[in-house]
Design a protein around this motif. Structure first.
Motif, PDB file in Angstrom:
ATOM      1  N   ILE A 247       5.704  17.699 -10.638  1.00  0.00           N
ATOM      2  CA  ILE A 247       7.096  17.284 -10.439  1.00  0.00           C
ATOM      3  C   ILE A 247       7.140  15.904  -9.794  1.00  0.00           C
ATOM      4  N   VAL A 248       6.250  15.673  -8.808  1.00  0.00           N
ATOM      5  CA  VAL A 248       6.189  14.360  -8.158  1.00  0.00           C
ATOM      6  C   VAL A 248       5.821  13.288  -9.179  1.00  0.00           C
ATOM      7  N   GLU A 249       4.849  13.591 -10.024  1.00  0.00           N
ATOM      8  CA  GLU A 249       4.430  12.610 -11.026  1.00  0.00           C
ATOM      9  C   GLU A 249       5.558  12.325 -12.012  1.00  0.00           C
ATOM     10  N   ALA A 250       6.280  13.353 -12.421  1.00  0.00           N
ATOM     11  CA  ALA A 250       7.396  13.144 -13.341  1.00  0.00           C
ATOM     12  C   ALA A 250       8.510  12.342 -12.682  1.00  0.00           C
ATOM     13  N   ALA A 251       8.747  12.585 -11.395  1.00  0.00           N
ATOM     14  CA  ALA A 251       9.770  11.813 -10.685  1.00  0.00           C
ATOM     15  C   ALA A 251       9.380  10.347 -10.587  1.00  0.00           C
ATOM     16  N   SER A 252       8.079  10.081 -10.434  1.00  0.00           N
ATOM     17  CA  SER A 252       7.621   8.690 -10.440  1.00  0.00           C
ATOM     18  C   SER A 252       7.883   8.050 -11.796  1.00  0.00           C
ATOM     19  N   ALA A 253       7.650   8.811 -12.861  1.00  0.00           N
ATOM     20  CA  ALA A 253       7.889   8.280 -14.204  1.00  0.00           C
ATOM     21  C   ALA A 253       9.372   8.045 -14.447  1.00  0.00           C
ATOM     22  N   ALA A 254      10.237   8.829 -13.807  1.00  0.00           N
ATOM     23  CA  ALA A 254      11.678   8.660 -14.010  1.00  0.00           C
ATOM     24  C   ALA A 254      12.167   7.310 -13.517  1.00  0.00           C
ATOM     25  N   LYS A 255      11.414   6.684 -12.645  1.00  0.00           N
ATOM     26  CA  LYS A 255      11.783   5.342 -12.179  1.00  0.00           C
ATOM     27  C   LYS A 255      11.795   4.341 -13.333  1.00  0.00           C
ATOM     28  N   LEU A 256      11.007   4.613 -14.388  1.00  0.00           N
ATOM     29  CA  LEU A 256      10.884   3.690 -15.515  1.00  0.00           C
ATOM     30  C   LEU A 256      11.921   3.943 -16.601  1.00  0.00           C
ATOM     31  N   ARG A 257      12.847   4.877 -16.381  1.00  0.00           N
ATOM     32  CA  ARG A 257      13.901   5.099 -17.362  1.00  0.00           C
ATOM     33  C   ARG A 257      14.739   3.836 -17.532  1.00  0.00           C
ATOM     34  N   PRO A 258      15.296   3.609 -18.695  1.00  0.00           N
ATOM     35  CA  PRO A 258      16.172   2.440 -18.882  1.00  0.00           C
ATOM     36  C   PRO A 258      17.324   2.444 -17.885  1.00  0.00           C
ATOM     37  N   ALA A 259      17.636   1.287 -17.350  1.00  0.00           N
ATOM     38  CA  ALA A 259      18.680   1.191 -16.331  1.00  0.00           C
ATOM     39  C   ALA A 259      20.040   1.630 -16.865  1.00  0.00           C
ATOM     40  N   ARG A 260      20.263   1.458 -18.173  1.00  0.00           N
ATOM     41  CA  ARG A 260      21.555   1.820 -18.750  1.00  0.00           C
ATOM     42  C   ARG A 260      21.831   3.323 -18.657  1.00  0.00           C
ATOM     43  N   LEU A 261      20.777   4.126 -18.471  1.00  0.00           N
ATOM     44  CA  LEU A 261      20.961   5.578 -18.368  1.00  0.00           C
ATOM     45  C   LEU A 261      21.427   6.007 -16.987  1.00  0.00           C
ATOM     46  N   GLY A 262      21.268   5.123 -15.989  1.00  0.00           N
ATOM     47  CA  GLY A 262      21.684   5.466 -14.645  1.00  0.00           C
ATOM     48  C   GLY A 262      20.750   6.461 -13.988  1.00  0.00           C
ATOM     49  N   PRO A 263      21.135   6.996 -12.834  1.00  0.00           N
ATOM     50  CA  PRO A 263      20.274   7.972 -12.153  1.00  0.00           C
ATOM     51  C   PRO A 263      20.189   9.277 -12.925  1.00  0.00           C
ATOM     52  N   LEU A 264      19.197  10.072 -12.580  1.00  0.00           N
ATOM     53  CA  LEU A 264      19.030  11.371 -13.222  1.00  0.00           C
ATOM     54  C   LEU A 264      20.219  12.275 -12.928  1.00  0.00           C
ATOM     55  N   PRO A 265      20.602  13.132 -13.866  1.00  0.00           N
ATOM     56  CA  PRO A 265      21.675  14.095 -13.586  1.00  0.00           C
ATOM     57  C   PRO A 265      21.330  14.971 -12.379  1.00  0.00           C
ATOM     58  N   GLU A 266      22.353  15.382 -11.672  1.00  0.00           N
ATOM     59  CA  GLU A 266      22.155  16.158 -10.444  1.00  0.00           C
ATOM     60  C   GLU A 266      21.467  17.490 -10.702  1.00  0.00           C
ATOM     61  N   ALA A 267      21.503  17.972 -11.946  1.00  0.00           N
ATOM     62  CA  ALA A 267      20.866  19.257 -12.249  1.00  0.00           C
ATOM     63  C   ALA A 267      19.370  19.230 -11.966  1.00  0.00           C
ATOM     64  N   TRP A 268      18.725  18.067 -12.106  1.00  0.00           N
ATOM     65  CA  TRP A 268      17.277  18.006 -11.882  1.00  0.00           C
ATOM     66  C   TRP A 268      16.924  18.204 -10.405  1.00  0.00           C
ATOM     67  N   PRO A 269      17.471  17.417  -9.457  1.00  0.00           N
ATOM     68  CA  PRO A 269      17.151  17.703  -8.048  1.00  0.00           C
ATOM     69  C   PRO A 269      17.666  19.065  -7.598  1.00  0.00           C
ATOM     70  N   ALA A 270      18.779  19.542  -8.171  1.00  0.00           N
ATOM     71  CA  ALA A 270      19.291  20.865  -7.795  1.00  0.00           C
ATOM     72  C   ALA A 270      18.286  21.953  -8.158  1.00  0.00           C
ATOM     73  N   ALA A 271      17.588  21.782  -9.277  1.00  0.00           N
ATOM     74  CA  ALA A 271      16.575  22.767  -9.669  1.00  0.00           C
ATOM     75  C   ALA A 271      15.419  22.785  -8.674  1.00  0.00           C
ATOM     76  N   VAL A 272      15.019  21.620  -8.186  1.00  0.00           N
ATOM     77  CA  VAL A 272      13.941  21.571  -7.186  1.00  0.00           C
ATOM     78  C   VAL A 272      14.395  22.247  -5.896  1.00  0.00           C
ATOM     79  N   LEU A 273      15.651  22.034  -5.500  1.00  0.00           N
ATOM     80  CA  LEU A 273      16.175  22.685  -4.292  1.00  0.00           C
ATOM     81  C   LEU A 273      16.220  24.200  -4.462  1.00  0.00           C
ATOM     82  N   ALA A 274      16.531  24.674  -5.669  1.00  0.00           N
ATOM     83  CA  ALA A 274      16.531  26.122  -5.903  1.00  0.00           C
ATOM     84  C   ALA A 274      15.136  26.699  -5.732  1.00  0.00           C
ATOM     85  N   LEU A 275      14.118  25.979  -6.179  1.00  0.00           N
ATOM     86  CA  LEU A 275      12.740  26.427  -5.977  1.00  0.00           C
ATOM     87  C   LEU A 275      12.390  26.431  -4.494  1.00  0.00           C
ATOM     88  N   ALA A 276      12.868  25.431  -3.751  1.00  0.00           N
ATOM     89  CA  ALA A 276      12.609  25.390  -2.303  1.00  0.00           C
ATOM     90  C   ALA A 276      13.214  26.603  -1.608  1.00  0.00           C
TER      91      ALA A 276
END
Length: 659
Positions: A247-276
């Motif tokens: 998950i950490v490695e994928a989050a690092s890769a998300a930094k390289l997403r095109p800027a036009r896409l904006g930040p990741l949808p909130e569903a992604w960090p919410a899923a990590v919080l559910a696992l926590a």
């Protein structure tokens, strides 16, 4: 506020005031209550038995236990308190045997200081053990102890046992809770990292993730060798912590997403919080955490989707399902093997001998001062040297300054106590209040901890030597003398103190980053290479250690502080190189074309050249990565563009510093 003639405000330098700012930390209420009871109850028992000196010694032992109780997991707390107490018992025995023998005490304490300094490099428990060995030897040689000789070590050890019992009181009810809380905290840290992908907060969140993962792995792996495969709860937690790495490695890769896409949808960090939340709720199996994830739209999101679903599946499986999993971080050697290796390294290490000799020289000088000067002096001079001259505790210079200021503040607290509070039963509530301040103030910084500990030690030592208010000014003078000895004989006289060797440490890390770049793209996409996450975690741990060393050096006066500040941007740049390498590899694994091997080799060579320039201080050669990229760019997408940019930035930052 004083000002220059032109209206410029005068202020103390940052390196002097950094340690005087209280750290934002919550009050550890359980530790506050524990310290209050552990130090006051023995004193009450001693007074009731007509032996106040005995009660004071037990409380002194409890004070050592309170200071050493810094771990979270109960097993680690047991070792952190119990093992140093044994060394402390040996120390006070040696000190008691040489009490009143000036030159014999000088020789014995100097030898004890040498041993204490050398064993401090073995590990965290050994460091505290070395501290208590020397600390109690100094106290035993400076204060009159009850006879026979075995009384003082027995009473001091009993004080440590009181803290140990109070600390472990909740183990049957809360066993495993600290470990689960640590892993859940790592997941929450990663959730914040996922949310910050592509934002200005990305680098800060990445550093927080590194620190959290280091703490969690240290906590779990400390006793994994002994219990792995036999403790279902521990096995499951290790599996879930390992599942966090993709998950950490994928989050690092998300930094390289095109800027036009904006930040990741909130569903992604919410899923990590559910696992926590599922981790902190307890060791439940059989049902996977439901994940409401959006459809992935690119390589980064595909990697994140796969990593999150894998982590959820790991949490739902029984512990034995992961007992034979490939170990991402390498199984540690048995504890006795690690201890033997560390002890051998300490005996053969030049740095270990240098520190041992520095500490021995300063303690020897402190005892000579106590023996030679015609004015009455005490153990406090050597005590001050012991606390100041601990390399793993921070900068010697700043600690000496903070120790002097903290002692002055502590003496202000001690003045009304020693002047107005009558000796006897009033000491019990007084110690209870003062002891409660130690954990609360310790979380704020070293100067605050010193201010809290000083009045407690003065009050307890007064029950042994009965000097009352007359202790205050001599202790201030003794502290200033001890700080002066540590600064001159333990700092200024040693070139390594003011010639920072941070460049060498950083060069080693850059060389490791070069090897990681070559390893990251070796093999075809999809081919599992367990060495990659191992190398990556070690790199981030090394960078975390270098970052801590830099932050320590930044608190030093010129020229060390400015030199460290000049290298600081390069530390950040190397962290970004490692992350860009991981991010590019993840994107290749999930759809991006593999980079040309020649271009990868050229970037690795650029980093190797940077490492060599850092070691030798020579100017950097022209990077080869750009030429390799120009030769291959026409053949396909520039997959390594982000990594090349970070390597180029690191070289550009280093060039002016290298001249």
């Amino acid at each position: 506020m004083a000002q220059h003639a032109h209206g410029v405000r005068l202020s103390p330098p940052t390196w002097l005031t950094a340690g005087l700012r209280p750290q934002p930390a919550p009050v550890p209420w359980a530790a506050v209550a524990r310290a209050s009871v552990a130090l006051s109850a023995p004193l009450a028992v001693g007074l009731a038995a007509g032996r106040p000196a005995y009660g004071a010694l037990v409380s002194m032992g409890a004070l050592s236990g309170v200071i050493g109780d810094t771990a979270d997991a109960y097993r680690m707390r047991f070792f952190n308190i119990a093992v140093p107490q044994l060394f402390g018992a040996v120390g006070v025995t040696l000190g008691t045997l040489v009490y009143g023998r000036d030159w014999t005490a000088v020789a014995v304490l100097t030898l004890v200081a040498l041993v204490s300094g050398m064993i401090s490099s073995i590990g965290s428990v050994a460091s505290v053990s070395g501290l208590l060995l020397l600390l109690n030897a100094v106290v035993g040689a400076g204060l009159p102890m009850p006879r026979p000789w075995w009384t003082a070590p027995l009473l001091l050890t009993a004080g440590g046992a009181v803290v140990l019992l109070l600390t472990l009181f909740g183990w049957p009810l809360r066993g495993g809770v600290p470990e689960r809380a640590a892993v859940a905290a790592s997941y929450r840290s990663v959730a914040a990292f996922v949310r910050a992908a592509g934002t200005p907060e990305h680098d800060e969140r990445r550093q927080a993730v590194t620190q959290s993962l280091n703490a969690s792995y240290d906590l779990l792996l400390a006793h994994r060798t002994r219990r792995h495969g036999r403790s279902p709860g521990l096995t499951r937690l290790i599996a879930r912590l390992n599942a966090l790495i993709p998950i950490v490695e994928a989050a690092s890769a998300a930094k390289l997403r095109p800027a036009r896409l904006g930040p990741l949808p909130e569903a992604w960090p919410a899923a990590v919080l559910a696992l926590a939340d599922s981790i902190e709720d307890g060791p439940r199996t059989g049902t996977a955490v439901p994940l409401d994830l959006p459809a992935p739209t690119g390589p980064s999101e595909r990697a994140l989707d796969q990593a999150l679903r894998y982590a959820a599946a790991v949490g739902a499986e029984p512990a034995h399902a992961h007992a034979a999993d490939p170990d991402r971080l390498g199984r540690p050697a048995a504890p006795w093997v690690r201890t033997r290796r560390a002890a051998r390294a300490a005996l053969l290490s030049g740095a270990s001998w240098r520190y041992g000799l520095r500490l021995a020289l300063c303690i020897g000088l402190a005892q000579v001062v106590v023996s030679v000067l015609p004015v009455p002096r005490s153990y406090w001079v050597a005590l001050t040297v012991t606390f100041v001259l601990k390399p793993d505790f921070g900068s010697v210079f700043s600690r000496a300054v903070l120790r002097a200021l903290g002692t002055a503040g502590g003496l202000l607290l001690a003045v009304p106590v020693l002047a107005e509070v009558p000796r006897g039963w009033w000491d019990v509530p007084t110690v209870a209040v003062l002891a409660a301040l130690i954990p609360a103030f310790s979380a704020k910084g070293y100067a605050f901890q010193t201010a809290a500990i000083t009045p407690v030690i003065l009050l307890l030592s007064d029950l042994l030597n009965h000097q009352g208010f007359g202790l205050v000014l001599p202790r201030l003078y003794d502290s200033l003398i001890g700080c002066g000895i540590a600064l001159v004989a333990g700092y200024l006289c040693w070139p390594e103190s003011w010639h920072t060797r941070i460049g060498d440490r950083l060069a080693d890390t850059v060389a490791d980053a070069s090897a990681y770049v070559a390893l990251a793209f070796a093999g075809a996409p999809g081919q599992d290479r367990p060495a990659r996450p191992v190398r990556r975690r070690r790199l981030y741990r090394d960078l975390s250690a270098v970052r801590s060393e830099f932050q320590r050096a930044l608190t030093e006066p010129p020229p060390t502080g400015p030199r460290a500040a000049a290298w600081w941007p390069l530390v950040i740049a190397v962290e970004r190189v490692v992350e860009a390498t991981t991010a590019t590899r993840v994107r290749v694994e999930h759809g991006e074309p593999a980079p040309p091997p020649g271009e990868v080799a050229a970037l690795a060579a650029d980093l190797a050249a940077l490492a060599g320039a850092l070691r030798t201080g020579t100017p950097l050669p022209r990077p080869d990565g750009d030429a390799a990229a120009e030769a291959t760019r026409a053949t396909g997408p520039d997959v390594l563009g982000p990594l090349r940019s970070e390597v180029r930035a690191a070289c550009a930052i280093a060039s002016p510093v290298l001249g």
